[in-house]
Scaffold this motif. Sequence first.
Motif, PDB file in Angstrom:
ATOM      1  N   SER B 216      86.084  91.624  63.427  1.00  0.00           N
ATOM      2  CA  SER B 216      85.807  91.651  64.862  1.00  0.00           C
ATOM      3  C   SER B 216      85.077  92.896  65.335  1.00  0.00           C
ATOM      4  N   HIS B 217      85.554  94.051  64.879  1.00  0.00           N
ATOM      5  CA  HIS B 217      85.003  95.277  65.465  1.00  0.00           C
ATOM      6  C   HIS B 217      83.520  95.437  65.176  1.00  0.00           C
ATOM      7  N   THR B 218      83.072  94.956  64.041  1.00  0.00           N
ATOM      8  CA  THR B 218      81.646  95.064  63.726  1.00  0.00           C
ATOM      9  C   THR B 218      80.832  94.122  64.616  1.00  0.00           C
ATOM     10  N   ALA B 219      81.404  92.961  64.899  1.00  0.00           N
ATOM     11  CA  ALA B 219      80.715  92.025  65.789  1.00  0.00           C
ATOM     12  C   ALA B 219      80.625  92.598  67.201  1.00  0.00           C
ATOM     13  N   ARG B 220      81.679  93.289  67.606  1.00  0.00           N
ATOM     14  CA  ARG B 220      81.655  93.922  68.927  1.00  0.00           C
ATOM     15  C   ARG B 220      80.566  94.996  68.974  1.00  0.00           C
ATOM     16  N   LEU B 221      80.493  95.750  67.904  1.00  0.00           N
ATOM     17  CA  LEU B 221      79.466  96.788  67.801  1.00  0.00           C
ATOM     18  C   LEU B 221      78.075  96.170  67.928  1.00  0.00           C
ATOM     19  N   ASP B 222      77.832  95.095  67.188  1.00  0.00           N
ATOM     20  CA  ASP B 222      76.532  94.426  67.244  1.00  0.00           C
ATOM     21  C   ASP B 222      76.242  93.933  68.658  1.00  0.00           C
ATOM     22  N   ALA B 263      80.484 106.298  81.062  1.00  0.00           N
ATOM     23  CA  ALA B 263      81.433 105.232  80.682  1.00  0.00           C
ATOM     24  C   ALA B 263      81.661 105.255  79.187  1.00  0.00           C
ATOM     25  N   ILE B 264      82.916 105.023  78.805  1.00  0.00           N
ATOM     26  CA  ILE B 264      83.231 104.853  77.389  1.00  0.00           C
ATOM     27  C   ILE B 264      83.849 103.477  77.209  1.00  0.00           C
ATOM     28  N   PHE B 265      83.192 102.675  76.402  1.00  0.00           N
ATOM     29  CA  PHE B 265      83.654 101.315  76.111  1.00  0.00           C
ATOM     30  C   PHE B 265      84.300 101.362  74.725  1.00  0.00           C
ATOM     31  N   ALA B 266      85.634 101.450  74.700  1.00  0.00           N
ATOM     32  CA  ALA B 266      86.338 101.508  73.424  1.00  0.00           C
ATOM     33  C   ALA B 266      86.408 100.105  72.817  1.00  0.00           C
ATOM     34  N   GLY B 267      86.310 100.040  71.514  1.00  0.00           N
ATOM     35  CA  GLY B 267      86.296  98.749  70.834  1.00  0.00           C
ATOM     36  C   GLY B 267      87.634  98.036  70.854  1.00  0.00           C
TER      37      GLY B 267
END
Lengths: 368, 368
Positions: B216-222, B263-267
């Motif tokens: 998931s986290h890599t997809a969020r990054l993308d 803004a900081i968008f945490a994963g």
Amino acid sequence: MKDKGNAPQETSHDGAISSKSRRTTLQDVASEAGVSFSAVSKVIRGASGVSPEMRSKVTAAIEKLGYRPHAGARAMRGKSFTIGVVLVELTSPFQPEVVQGISDELETSPYQEIIVAAGIAPERQQRAVEALIDRQVDGLILIAPWTTAEWLEDIAAKIPTVVVARHGGARNFDTVVDDDYEGARLMVDHLVGLGHRRIVHTSMPSGGLTRPFVLSHTARLDGYEQAMKRHGLEPEVIVTSYSEKGGYQAALQALAGTPRPTAIFAGADVAALGVLRAAEEQGLMVPEDLTVTGYDNIYVSTIGRISLTTVDQSGQLTGANSAKLLLERINGRETPKNYVVAPRLIPRATSGPPATATLQSQAELSST
Amino acid sequence: MKDKGNAPQETSHDGAISSKSRRTTLQDVASEAGVSFSAVSKVIRGASGVSPEMRSKVTAAIEKLGYRPHAGARAMRGKSFTIGVVLVELTSPFQPEVVQGISDELETSPYQEIIVAAGIAPERQQRAVEALIDRQVDGLILIAPWTTAEWLEDIAAKIPTVVVARHGGARNFDTVVDDDYEGARLMVDHLVGLGHRRIVHTSMPSGGLTRPFVLSHTARLDGYEQAMKRHGLEPEVIVTSYSEKGGYQAALQALAGTPRPTAIFAGADVAALGVLRAAEEQGLMVPEDLTVTGYDNIYVSTIGRISLTTVDQSGQLTGANSAKLLLERINGRETPKNYVVAPRLIPRATSGPPATATLQSQAELSST
DNA sequence: GAATCGGCGTGCAACGTTGTCCATGAAAAG
DNA sequence: CTTTTCATGGACAACGTTGCACGCCGATTC
């Protein structure tokens, strides 16, 4: 390693093998090592009457074929090397910590845990335990069970059992409990030490259990009441549930009282979170206008934004200890042991001296 | 019901029965009902060729004796009616919600789940899966596994499998994933809509997995990077871990940059909690001085004191769906299905327009 | 009225272990 | 040199199911 041609895969009628290859069994290991399958069984069980060469030959064959014993077959004769764990809710903050402690402790043993989240209803908890017994678990760890003492004793007479978070000891099973009574005392002393006199406690229904066989929250309630009386203060208890919503409701009720309490000691951290929300809604500053404390030291309480004063009872340690006791019991111990975890006060940012200390004591005086 | 005297308890050599009474078996039910044990087996299995009277006689006997099938014996021949669930950590906030969804879905089926917390290390995850296979589970649900795609395909070829929170589809197993890519886009759009231009994203190492088979986290990054580019903004990513501490460290690093992000968008929400702590320590007001958002909508994020803007992906739904897919697969489906859960933006109190909007855009202009 | 069929119940051979009992042969004792 | 002892390895009977193969019997068909 090719096995083409003259190595007929056993002359079975089973023509169409379903692609999923057969598991390697004791028999396979035996023929690989050139010994009987009973010999292999002996090696695996660590039974006596095995020569060193035998042992090494067999171990090599096991290694080579990657043999793993079939748990179902084992369960047919003796042990299943499986431990059943029953808890109320996986998404609650505290109980999974206990389970994590159990997991870690069992990690180095041949045992594997089965976890079931059975909810709060006694019937469903009983069904869960029965399902575990069907699976031939070698032992049970029950976390905060709401069933009757008789039922627990019956189950424990059949199968090694450890009960967590339930007070009062037992004949047939071990218990691991936090000293909730003492923990509540610690908290009351802390609050009184800060200058509070009107301290409300939020609790949960006792679930029809009778002393001394009670769940943690009832012991906390008792500890709170005793400690308050020792300080010459009047206990005030509001019974809702150990949840954010329950804490919120309890707080609304408590804050409507006159004179208003200066501290609310929630029976659980989750409930304390609800108390915080209620305080915020009513425009009360914490801890200036209202001190809020909890119990359990769940993860959320540690984070900066919350920083809740609470009592720690180390779920990990509780879990690890219950696993240890259960293994002892599986290995034959019959006399019950009761392990008590010592609670620890964790003062944080939500508790402080009452700002209205003078005003408050005046109110106390005039009302007495 | 007394059976004294002339009812010899079977003429076995086993003199000393170990107090724990023997379990009732098919055979017991058969003699109670006065039929053969194969007949009883047929009734239980719901096989054809059973007369109504037969069925009722047997059912009555089962009821009377409280017969329950022996899972181990069943596992020897066919199914064990057990599902293995592997997750990373029980005490993490999100994954247990998925498991709860699985539990609820299986509650009405004859299947029982076995839950194993296997940690993040691929080797330990593999050992956990092997232990489950030893227990003859009928199917596996793997939540966010860090193992290689080949290994997963191998396992799935042997046993029905559903993988949760891993993108890219598969040949031999089903997947249930949140549309993390879309979720990240929603969040970026939300932030840009509020007026933010410098938005930092915190992520985790990819764990050696390669696209499209990513967690998931890599997809969020993308998703974050694509969305930023679409808005003509420069992505800025800090890689730590999805934990409170990881978020804290990432925030310190991000806030040291010039010009400072708005803004900081945490994963993940847990990481966002660490970001909040860092902001607090640096005396930054949220959301006035810094907007903080997360992903997962864990329980903590909902409570008043935190009230975190985040993206919801319904762990319960994810769990329920994966259980459904697994049961289908156990019942014979071979073609892989990929279920995608739609994410939903949950705007709360930690996001708002940047106070320094004008200042910020000046800085942007001068630096471009 | 004989042959065939199909519904229903029973018998039995696996499944992969554990643990007891037995046979074998070498070493120790007489 | 014979007898006893003991360590070692093998044979085998459970354990409680599943599911196939078979046999019985009443009903349908010619």
